[in-house]
Design an enzyme around this catalytic site. Sequence first.
Site, PDB file in Angstrom:
ATOM      1  N   VAL A 119      42.905  63.403 102.950  1.00  0.00           N
ATOM      2  CA  VAL A 119      43.897  64.445 103.194  1.00  0.00           C
ATOM      3  C   VAL A 119      43.189  65.790 103.299  1.00  0.00           C
ATOM      4  O   VAL A 119      42.477  66.211 102.373  1.00  0.00           O
ATOM      5  CB  VAL A 119      44.949  64.481 102.065  1.00  0.00           C
ATOM      6  CG1 VAL A 119      45.914  65.646 102.261  1.00  0.00           C
ATOM      7  CG2 VAL A 119      45.711  63.157 102.011  1.00  0.00           C
ATOM      8  N   GLY A 153      44.035  55.367  96.156  1.00  0.00           N
ATOM      9  CA  GLY A 153      44.099  53.939  95.879  1.00  0.00           C
ATOM     10  C   GLY A 153      43.751  53.657  94.442  1.00  0.00           C
ATOM     11  O   GLY A 153      44.376  54.171  93.526  1.00  0.00           O
ATOM     12  N   LYS A 190      42.675  39.748  75.086  1.00  0.00           N
ATOM     13  CA  LYS A 190      42.515  40.774  74.059  1.00  0.00           C
ATOM     14  C   LYS A 190      43.645  40.666  73.037  1.00  0.00           C
ATOM     15  O   LYS A 190      44.819  40.667  73.405  1.00  0.00           O
ATOM     16  CB  LYS A 190      42.524  42.164  74.712  1.00  0.00           C
ATOM     17  CG  LYS A 190      42.493  43.324  73.717  1.00  0.00           C
ATOM     18  CD  LYS A 190      42.523  44.655  74.435  1.00  0.00           C
ATOM     19  CE  LYS A 190      42.633  45.809  73.459  1.00  0.00           C
ATOM     20  NZ  LYS A 190      42.691  47.110  74.138  1.00  0.00           N
ATOM     21  N   ILE A 216      46.003  52.532  81.659  1.00  0.00           N
ATOM     22  CA  ILE A 216      46.718  51.704  82.627  1.00  0.00           C
ATOM     23  C   ILE A 216      48.187  51.587  82.240  1.00  0.00           C
ATOM     24  O   ILE A 216      49.070  51.503  83.101  1.00  0.00           O
ATOM     25  CB  ILE A 216      46.032  50.330  82.754  1.00  0.00           C
ATOM     26  CG1 ILE A 216      44.679  50.504  83.465  1.00  0.00           C
ATOM     27  CG2 ILE A 216      46.901  49.332  83.509  1.00  0.00           C
ATOM     28  CD1 ILE A 216      43.844  49.241  83.559  1.00  0.00           C
TER      29      ILE A 216
END
Length: 508
Positions: free
Chosen positions: A191, A18, A84, A352
């Site tokens: 997992v 996630g 920003k 990101i």
Amino acid sequence: MTANPILSTIRSIAIVGGGTAGWMTAASLAKFLKTLNVGIRLIESEQIGTVGVGEATIPPIMEFIRALGIDENDLVRKTKATFKLAIEFRDWTRIGHSYVHPFGQTGFDMGPLPFSAYWLKALREGKASRLEEYSLQAMAAYTGKFMRPIQTPNSPVAGITYALHFDASLFARYLRDIAEAGGVERTEGRVKSVSLKPEDGFIDALTLESGERIEADLYIDCSGFRGLLIEDALQTGYENWNHWLPCDRAVAVPCERTQALSSYTQVTAKAAGWQWRIPLQHRIGNGYVYSSGFASDTEAQDELLSSVEGKALADPLKLQFATGRRKRFWNKNCVAIGLSAGFLEPLESTSIHFIQRGITLLLTLCPDRNFRSAEIDRYNKILGSEYERVRDFLVLHYSTTERNDSDMWRYCSAVSKPDSLQERIDLFRSHGRILREDFELFPTQSWLFVFVGQNIMPESDDPLVDILDPKVVNDNLANIRDVVHKCAQSMPAHEEFIKQNCAAAVSV
């Protein structure tokens, strides 16, 4: 026999992990694959923490937000974000020196010549001001101002370029709500094993610790540094760049905010690395990125805690990483996105962005169940080139420093640069030329600000600059500077803009 295009359409996607990477991927795929009725399942465990310290972004994130139809003010409120306009570098070139890398346009071209060509000549002749004075974003950042673009003819306010600082964990939670509303199924679990098809080595299924078996056509690895699928299962390989970028650890801590909200990220060079300061509405994000070869974990933590502006709000979070990238981001029926794909330290806030680029490129080259090599090879080529160009931009900051006050900075000055970076430096030193590669993230003005900020200056002017009338050049420079200063002065304070438009709810 030609494959049936209908029968080969992707039917199911499994996302492992996630956090920011997983939920950015899930929200995007849910929106853009909705009409294909693709089943999307995200597997994550609350027991496994996410890194979640990357809180600074760059302008392309705004394209992602708009593409998903997100209300920007709502996102800013709920992630306690700020705006920003730039990144300020302190003590990078030498101790006591600082410069800024702003977003957006700086000046304007004249005929065939870029702004940099005639500004550099005027600067050498003593007829130009500092580079920052021709950038609205830079001047606004220095004075703590912010506004969104407005349509004003022939004014730089029409092209204001900005990004966000936000709480990464809140951003992931925000996107999770969007993804689940779009039909993504979340499965809590870890997992345990990954099985491969014996005939071609593709991923066949995932088995969770609960015993549940999950099968999918396409697997997205968002499992972080470990690379559970792309590396543990598929043994893809990793290209390590630590010899150019020696920092391999970080320690991060939030603290109370004691100053007005700045509209820029601040990074300060230290003896064994560098420290970030990221302003959010409710706190300041701080971190020290350092090389374990030049500082111990204790030394780094002590350095960080002694230099934050307010009371620490949590225990320091420690991270270890290897700068570099997977040899293949897309291997067989698995695509790695986020930290599982690679890691470049957040000096220019690109972490990101690479999540966003991986998603965008996957949608551009969306496969069917045949997984043809043409799309896979192209994906790997484009993304690999983008990682290398950003790597070069980061190495530029380290390798051209004038600092020799610590072992790390002496090492950085002595290490050989990548050939692709050396070529760029040589071109700029020759006649001030900056050439941009295809699919490259940073525009020419970004390279210009860092070159000049790091005191790299051309030996000669661009020969074509002499075609310009010197009086027209001087008048243009004066006009640009005057307009930029007036626009910056007229903008509201960053903190006031947030208060009026998108202030986060006050915690009680």
